[in-house]
Design a protein around this motif. Sequence first.
Motif, PDB file in Angstrom:
ATOM      1  N   GLU A 240       0.844  -1.197   0.000  1.00 39.79           N
ATOM      2  CA  GLU A 240       0.000   0.000   0.000  1.00 39.79           C
ATOM      3  C   GLU A 240       0.878   1.245   0.000  1.00 39.79           C
ATOM      4  OE1 GLU A 240      -3.337   2.247   2.806  1.00 39.79           O
ATOM      5  OE2 GLU A 240      -3.002   0.091   3.016  1.00 39.79           O
ATOM      6  N   VAL A 241       0.501   2.248  -0.799  1.00 40.86           N
ATOM      7  CA  VAL A 241       1.271   3.490  -0.820  1.00 40.86           C
ATOM      8  C   VAL A 241       1.211   4.128   0.563  1.00 40.86           C
ATOM      9  CG1 VAL A 241       0.930   3.903  -3.278  1.00 40.86           C
ATOM     10  CG2 VAL A 241      -0.698   4.837  -1.653  1.00 40.86           C
ATOM     11  N   SER A 242       2.344   4.658   0.993  1.00 46.57           N
ATOM     12  CA  SER A 242       2.431   5.212   2.338  1.00 46.57           C
ATOM     13  C   SER A 242       3.637   6.132   2.410  1.00 46.57           C
ATOM     14  CB  SER A 242       2.573   4.079   3.363  1.00 46.57           C
ATOM     15  OG  SER A 242       2.738   4.587   4.669  1.00 46.57           O
ATOM     16  N   ARG A 243       3.640   7.027   3.391  1.00 47.96           N
ATOM     17  CA  ARG A 243       4.813   7.870   3.600  1.00 47.96           C
ATOM     18  C   ARG A 243       6.045   6.994   3.802  1.00 47.96           C
ATOM     19  NH1 ARG A 243       3.616  11.505   8.638  1.00 47.96           N
ATOM     20  NH2 ARG A 243       3.053   9.441   9.412  1.00 47.96           N
ATOM     21  N   HIS A 284       6.732  12.641   1.964  1.00 47.86           N
ATOM     22  CA  HIS A 284       5.445  12.736   1.278  1.00 47.86           C
ATOM     23  C   HIS A 284       5.473  12.100  -0.107  1.00 47.86           C
ATOM     24  CE1 HIS A 284       4.076  16.415   3.885  1.00 47.86           C
ATOM     25  NE2 HIS A 284       4.102  15.280   4.549  1.00 47.86           N
ATOM     26  N   ALA A 285       6.667  11.953  -0.684  1.00 42.13           N
ATOM     27  CA  ALA A 285       6.761  11.336  -2.012  1.00 42.13           C
ATOM     28  C   ALA A 285       6.171   9.930  -1.994  1.00 42.13           C
ATOM     29  CB  ALA A 285       8.219  11.297  -2.475  1.00 42.13           C
ATOM     30  N   GLY A 286       6.328   9.230  -0.865  1.00 42.07           N
ATOM     31  CA  GLY A 286       5.823   7.867  -0.771  1.00 42.07           C
ATOM     32  C   GLY A 286       4.319   7.767  -0.903  1.00 42.07           C
ATOM     33  N   VAL A 287       3.603   8.844  -0.545  1.00 44.27           N
ATOM     34  CA  VAL A 287       2.142   8.840  -0.646  1.00 44.27           C
ATOM     35  C   VAL A 287       1.706   8.776  -2.110  1.00 44.27           C
ATOM     36  CG1 VAL A 287       0.050  10.156  -0.106  1.00 44.27           C
ATOM     37  CG2 VAL A 287       1.923  10.076   1.527  1.00 44.27           C
ATOM     38  N   TYR A 288       2.592   9.196  -3.014  1.00 46.42           N
ATOM     39  CA  TYR A 288       2.282   9.150  -4.446  1.00 46.42           C
ATOM     40  C   TYR A 288       2.859   7.899  -5.110  1.00 46.42           C
ATOM     41  CZ  TYR A 288       1.488  13.964  -3.118  1.00 46.42           C
ATOM     42  OH  TYR A 288       1.053  15.095  -2.457  1.00 46.42           O
ATOM     43  N   GLY A 289       3.454   7.019  -4.304  1.00 41.81           N
ATOM     44  CA  GLY A 289       3.954   5.755  -4.830  1.00 41.81           C
ATOM     45  C   GLY A 289       5.463   5.639  -4.737  1.00 41.81           C
ATOM     46  N   ILE A 290       5.940   4.415  -4.705  1.00 39.60           N
ATOM     47  CA  ILE A 290       7.370   4.141  -4.582  1.00 39.60           C
ATOM     48  C   ILE A 290       8.151   4.719  -5.753  1.00 39.60           C
ATOM     49  CG2 ILE A 290       7.255   1.908  -5.774  1.00 39.60           C
ATOM     50  CD1 ILE A 290       9.376   2.532  -2.662  1.00 39.60           C
ATOM     51  N   GLU A 291       7.517   4.784  -6.921  1.00 39.14           N
ATOM     52  CA  GLU A 291       8.196   5.320  -8.101  1.00 39.14           C
ATOM     53  C   GLU A 291       8.496   6.805  -7.934  1.00 39.14           C
ATOM     54  OE1 GLU A 291       7.537   5.435 -12.938  1.00 39.14           O
ATOM     55  OE2 GLU A 291       6.372   4.056 -11.700  1.00 39.14           O
ATOM     56  N   CYS A 292       7.587   7.532  -7.288  1.00 38.57           N
ATOM     57  CA  CYS A 292       7.813   8.956  -7.037  1.00 38.57           C
ATOM     58  C   CYS A 292       8.999   9.139  -6.097  1.00 38.57           C
ATOM     59  CB  CYS A 292       6.560   9.595  -6.447  1.00 38.57           C
ATOM     60  SG  CYS A 292       6.733  11.361  -6.086  1.00 38.57           S
ATOM     61  N   SER A 293       9.079   8.327  -5.047  1.00 35.32           N
ATOM     62  CA  SER A 293      10.211   8.410  -4.113  1.00 35.32           C
ATOM     63  C   SER A 293      11.522   8.097  -4.823  1.00 35.32           C
ATOM     64  CB  SER A 293      10.004   7.429  -2.953  1.00 35.32           C
ATOM     65  OG  SER A 293       8.877   7.771  -2.184  1.00 35.32           O
ATOM     66  N   ARG A 294      11.524   7.035  -5.608  1.00 33.14           N
ATOM     67  CA  ARG A 294      12.744   6.635  -6.315  1.00 33.14           C
ATOM     68  C   ARG A 294      13.193   7.722  -7.293  1.00 33.14           C
ATOM     69  NH1 ARG A 294      13.004   0.979  -9.523  1.00 33.14           N
ATOM     70  NH2 ARG A 294      11.210   1.844 -10.633  1.00 33.14           N
TER      71      ARG A 294
END
Length: 478
Positions: A240-243, A284-294
């Motif tokens: 699940e998407v999460s911080r 907060h990037a994690g809330v938009y998905g792991i791809e956003c964080s990466r």
Amino acid sequence: MKKILKYTGLLISIIMLTVSVVFIALLINVRVVPVKYCIIAAVVLVILTAVTAFTQKWFVPGIITKIIAIIMIVVLIMGSIYLNQTRHMINKITTTQEEKIVMGVYVLNDGGYDSVDMLNNKSIGIGTAVDRESTDELIKKMGAGGFMAEYPEYSNIMELADALLQGQIDAAIMKTSSIEMIDEMGDFTGFASDVKLIYSGEFTIKVATTEENVTDNYLSSDDVINVYISGIDSRGGINEVSRSDVNIIMSINKKTHNILMINTPRDYYVPLSISNGVRDKLTHAGVYGIECSRNTLEMLYGIQIDYYVKVNFSGFEKIIDSLGGVDVTLDYSATLSQAGNLTVHNGVNHFNGEQALAFARERYAYSDGDRQRGRNQMMIMEAAIKKACSPAIISNYTSVLSEVSKNVITDMSYDFIADLAQTQLNDMAAWNITQISVTGVGSYSSTTYSMPGWSLYIMVPDEESVENAREQIRDNYN
């Protein structure tokens, strides 16, 4: 009597041969052991089986080889079980190319609404800035049975949450992972306990494959693998998407056997990959998905991140316990207030799962807060890796596999992990691990992508430390 012993010995030999064939087949199928070792194991087992069968013509040697064969059969059966569990675990955690978004309908605890049907013809607020597609899908799902409502729009989740608390709307549609983000705001402390979920829907988003994520703009090499480790604390499940509260890059040079670990604080104030230059807290990037964080970290350091590993810290405690705890060497002493006044001391500290998790989360006991927490997290990770690679893991192997499979996912392929394992077993070289953490200055900003207009604690990046990290990353490529 001799005939009985002879035929018993031959039967044991047949059983041993059968079990050996199964074991070697699994060993080859799992693919984590180099072929040369599989061949050696097969030859040794064939010789042992032949010796067992041949010696049955003599009484004493026959008894001895029977005992040895029975022991080997037990060992091979246990080995086959471990190999099968290893294959199952790797298959379960690898090649994860989807994440789950959970959208929910939230109402006030004392609002008098216990089901979504009670909201028919009522006012349900929605956000317009993010998650609009998932919001519309949930509304469509709710309306399938003739349900109707008004849907006033709000520009961000803070305005939406405020409208719910002020009674301007009867309910709000929000991503479940946003609730804790709202709750950490000073004016909204206790929000998570003031509201309740009465309806939800799950939706999936695709995570780009390693091949799809390749870009010529960033540093890359066949000898270096960059892995993003994201630590989340989600009750909803690992996918699940999460911080992302832990953000560590492991830059692994397969040729020099050097590993560089770079920690980036969760509150780092950086442009997100989806924000068109608007800065936000990295977590907060994690809330938009792991791809956003990466992709955000790729932008920050100018490197290609090949894979991600996502760890759910709600299960991290059980992983450490299954390892039998970990040993961490510190150069300081402190009392951890967030851990019920757990005291750590200069020297070797043995942590069980609960203590390791508390140590990884603590920041208030340190003058440099989140920066020291990041260093602690890297120390725990390094200690866990060393423990997992030690002979001590054998006694807890199945429980470790079980906990890892529940709380870790990655987009690495099975073949990639198998190749890494074979490479390590071929040369058995030691790895040199270096840890660094970028720094910054704590501040507050009301200009963030996720919560515009609301003052948030942030860490303004120290550009010199970021450039130093980039330089060390470049050095690791040589």
